[in-house]
Design a protein around this motif. Structure first.
Motif, short mmCIF file in Angstrom:
data_model
loop_
_atom_site.label_atom_id
_atom_site.label_comp_id
_atom_site.label_asym_id
_atom_site.label_seq_id
_atom_site.Cartn_x
_atom_site.Cartn_y
_atom_site.Cartn_z
N CYS A 163 0.84 -1.20 0.00
CA CYS A 163 0.00 0.00 0.00
C CYS A 163 0.87 1.25 0.00
O CYS A 163 1.81 1.38 0.78
N ASP A 165 0.22 4.17 0.92
CA ASP A 165 -0.12 5.16 1.93
C ASP A 165 1.13 5.73 2.60
O ASP A 165 1.95 4.97 3.14
N CYS A 169 0.81 2.48 6.21
CA CYS A 169 -0.15 1.35 6.26
C CYS A 169 0.59 0.02 6.09
O CYS A 169 0.45 -0.89 6.89
N CYS A 185 -4.11 -0.70 -0.30
CA CYS A 185 -4.70 -1.87 0.35
C CYS A 185 -6.16 -1.94 -0.05
O CYS A 185 -6.69 -2.97 -0.42
N CYS A 190 -7.14 3.60 2.43
CA CYS A 190 -5.99 4.47 2.16
C CYS A 190 -6.15 5.22 0.84
O CYS A 190 -5.75 6.38 0.73
ZN LIG Z 1 -3.32 1.02 3.06
#
Ligand SMILES: [Zn+2]
Length: 210
Positions: A163, A165, A169, A185, A190
């Motif tokens: 992910c 983010d 994350c 994800c 996110c």
């Molecule tokens: Zn995420």
């Protein structure tokens, strides 16, 4: 399930190691959140992923009668989980994983592989795990084998992602999209936060202009 053996889980376990790495939330941040606090939690997780089987009942009984070994194994399996997380996080950005991590994984995989037996069935031969001597190690073997199966599958490995983010994350996934465009994800989690950040950034920029 006959005797002390259980079938080698089929290749649906390719993602098992990645999923297990995701049992820590915010895994790539300084405030990672653990969700597995006991050997039993860990067993429940495997049961949830792989389905009901008498093997889990058996392992539950084994951990009750040898709590010390179970807690030592929990430490080892959670340690391997972090190795898996680092190895595939590196892979997700096309970096080479640390040698130390790869050799830890290799060690666990070799140990696990010694528990595999080639057994005859009606159709031919198949792998079976021999879990009689050290049943509590079984989830560790599944984890090590899943990770190495993925690591040695070039096509699948190219699809390992993490992910994007920026707050860490750290969710690992196999990107099944056609053009390998998956970044988050979850687009609603996110992905949505990133969209809001972009939106706020734009509003701020507009607000700043006189
Ligand atoms: Zn995420």
């Amino acid at each position: 399930m006959g005797g002390g053996s259980t079938r080698l889980m089929p290749s649906a376990t390719l993602e098992l190691a990645l999923r297990f790495a995701n049992t820590v939330a915010w895994h790539a941040s300084a405030h990672a959140q653990e969700s597995i606090f006991s050997y039993e939690d860990m067993l429940r997780w495997f049961e949830g992923e792989l389905g009901a089987s008498p093997v889990w009942t058996r392992l539950l009984a084994a951990q009750n009668s040898d709590a010390e070994t179970a807690s030592q194994l929990l430490v080892r399996i959670l340690g391997l989980r972090e190795v898996v997380f680092r190895v595939f996080s590196a892979q997700a950005v096309n970096e080479r994983p640390a040698n130390r991590d790869v050799s830890t994984l290799e060690d666990e995989w070799r140990r696990a592989s010694r528990q595999l037996r080639l057994t005859h069935n009606e159709g031919g031969f198949e792998f079976q795990w021999e879990i009689d001597k050290t049943p509590l190690e079984y989830p560790l073997w599944l984890l090590a084998h899943s990770a190495v199966e993925l690591l040695t599958n070039a096509r699948a490995l190219q699809r390992v992602g993490r992910c994007a983010d920026p707050a860490g994350c750290g969710w690992l996934f196999l990107d099944q999209s056609k053009n390998r465009s998956r970044r988050w994800c979850d687009i609603n989690d996110c992905g949505n936060r990133a969209k809001q950040r972009r939106f706020r950034g734009r509003e701020q920029a507009l607000g700043d202009t006189p």
